[in-house]
Design a protein around this motif. Sequence first.
Motif, PDB file in Angstrom:
ATOM      1  N   LYS A  72       0.867  -1.345   0.038  1.00  0.00           N
ATOM      2  CA  LYS A  72       0.001   0.027  -0.025  1.00  0.00           C
ATOM      3  C   LYS A  72       0.672   1.335  -0.170  1.00  0.00           C
ATOM      4  O   LYS A  72       0.812   2.343  -0.793  1.00  0.00           O
ATOM      5  CB  LYS A  72      -0.909  -0.014   1.255  1.00  0.00           C
TER       6      LYS A  72
ATOM      7  N   SER B 132      -6.855  -4.089  -3.926  1.00  0.00           N
ATOM      8  CA  SER B 132      -6.224  -3.557  -2.693  1.00  0.00           C
ATOM      9  C   SER B 132      -6.214  -2.089  -2.916  1.00  0.00           C
ATOM     10  O   SER B 132      -6.485  -1.019  -2.220  1.00  0.00           O
ATOM     11  CB  SER B 132      -4.875  -4.047  -2.283  1.00  0.00           C
ATOM     12  N   PHE B 139      -2.596  -5.203   1.496  1.00  0.00           N
ATOM     13  CA  PHE B 139      -2.318  -6.340   0.435  1.00  0.00           C
ATOM     14  C   PHE B 139      -1.194  -7.070   1.065  1.00  0.00           C
ATOM     15  O   PHE B 139      -0.108  -6.715   0.952  1.00  0.00           O
ATOM     16  CB  PHE B 139      -2.487  -5.898  -0.886  1.00  0.00           C
TER      17      PHE B 139
END
Lengths: 320, 247
Positions: A72, B132, B139
């Motif tokens: 992310k 994600s 993720f």
Amino acid sequence: MVLIYIDHADNQIKKATQEAISYGAAIAKLLNCSAEALMLGTVEDDLTDLGKLGAQKVHQLKNESLNSFDTKVYSNLIAAAAKSLGATVVVFAHNINGKALAPAVAVKLSAGIVTGACRLPDLQNGFEVTKTVFSGKAFASIKIESPIKVIAINQNSFGVHPYDNTALVQSIDLPIPPASIKVTNINKVKGEIPLTEASLVVSGGRGLRGPENWSILLDLAKALGAATACSRPVSDSDWRPHHEHVGQTGIQIAPDLYIAIGISGAIQHLAGVNRSKTIVVINKDPEAPFFKAADYGVIGDAFEVIPALSAAILKMKLNQ
Amino acid sequence: MNILVCISKTPDTTAKIAFTEGNTKFDENGVQWIINPYDEWYSLVRAIEIKEKDPSTQIHLITVGGVEVEPILRKALALGGDEAIRVHLNSNDSNEIAEQIAFIVKQGSYDLILTGKETIDYNSSCIGSMLSALLDLPFVSLANHLELNGNTATLIREIEGGEETNEVQLPMVVSCQKGMAEQRIPNMRGIMAARTKPLKIVEPTPTKALTQIKEFNLPPAKTGVKLIAPDQMDELVRLLKEEAKVI
Ligand SMILES: Cc1cc2nc3c(=O)[nH]c(=O)nc-3n(C[C@H](O)[C@H](O)[C@H](O)COP(=O)(O)OP(=O)(O)OC[C@H]3O[C@@H](n4cnc5c(N)ncnc54)[C@H](O)[C@@H]3O)c2cc1C
Ligand SMILES: Nc1ncnc2c1ncn2[C@@H]1O[C@H](COP(=O)(O)O)[C@@H](O)[C@H]1O
């Protein structure tokens, strides 16, 4: 501009990245633009040396928190960098972290993506990238229709090409999002060559009859400096660890040399290894299907052939 | 606990790989569709194991595909899914498929979204990572181990030459691979129960493909194997060194 993501771990740039940089540099040449690389975190390698692989610039974001991997955080930063630098193509290695990052970055850039690319894009009718499909049994040529393109290049498919450059290293400033993952442990198999990065692989199948017989195969791997792999029934029976399982449902590899010993060559096994440059098959059954996919074949008993081959390799190395 | 398992179809692993319409389409003639092995053996079975420990768990299945996917969805229900959604769209573009799934996810509430490592036909390895990003969730890719403790997931993921343990707060997306669980075979009770489990068909939300497959090609056939006698290993080494130039 073509932006290439530099994958790294343990303070070192991954081997697959070298190829991705060369590939990105070749795309930049086709598009008549610059090839620039993005480094999140720090490594021991000298980043100016990436010029020798084709990168003109390296943008580096130095921050301690970036030394542990978080899809992310990383994908947000890569997308932000691509936007602020005006990248039109973003290149990744199709390795473990590349597979995690490239699709998320594509989403954030509204970019079409081709993963597993194996050739330079064809620009005659737009932007077409060839990739392997059906686990290496075929190729597909895919047109990317979005303004920004993301490509993840298969390992060992383009090669590393030398350039006579020194890369200019610049720092890039981007806000770092909060971590979403806590890395609590890293367990590296010491001294072993990671299968996905190995250029030489020795692999064993059910023909070796049991885990107690693997020592001759390990000796051969050692003589060559090769990584070891196995067929699915071998790892399913716990003769060898799961991470050695290659094939359609295991790891797909494309080394320079794949030596298959006592493996019949089932279609699902071939799907993981058929992109290897050279395949040597050692099997006592002349009808084993693997011989059809092999470059060199030895029809014989593994228990005699393997030690003889190890000895021949050691002899060759001594004479070098 | 609500788990969403993404299910894709793929040709049976022994299917003949051939193309039609001037090499622009995969020849589906006589092809037997199966659940993508990564989805069936690893993510679905792990979800079932989680449900066996905590029976309040609901296992939702989703697929983006045509009516030909329904038999495999029924099989996934027979293995232990509770309900299935099929988004009626045929697409080969990962962005488009992920957007369809994300659209459904946003209408529900899922703690864990599981995908396979990759589909064994197009080998994209994209959907988990894209979900994600679209859902702004953590993720972990290529996981071979997943334990839940309340809202904390402990995962082991593959890294080059080893493994890494990650701790993540739910909700999250995980792509699953070998090691995660063991393949199961549906039993008669499961097969009977699956017949009446809900399988909802929904129309796609408008999305646009960003890629198009233009052409397929088969690799050139190997020119034929060169045989070396078992007592000629020096010769094999010479060939590998001088002819193949790989050692
Ligand atoms: C959906 C699906 C996915 C699959 N995925 C994979 C995968 O990812 N990877 C994989 O490997 N398999 C996979 N399989 C299994 C695959 O179909 C084969 O069963 C498997 O590859 C066979 O393994 P093997 O060659 O080691 O064993 P076998 O097929 O039993 O072959 C053993 C070979 O050893 C030879 N042999 C025996 N003794 C000797 C000796 N003394 N010296 C030399 N040779 C000897 C024999 O002649 C034979 O050819 C999958 C199957 C399915 C259905
Ligand atoms: N059409 C689809 N419908 C639902 N899930 C899918 C679909 N395609 C892929 N997936 C999921 O995403 C995973 C990775 O697929 P891919 O990114 O296409 O290689 C698969 O193992 C599935 O779990």
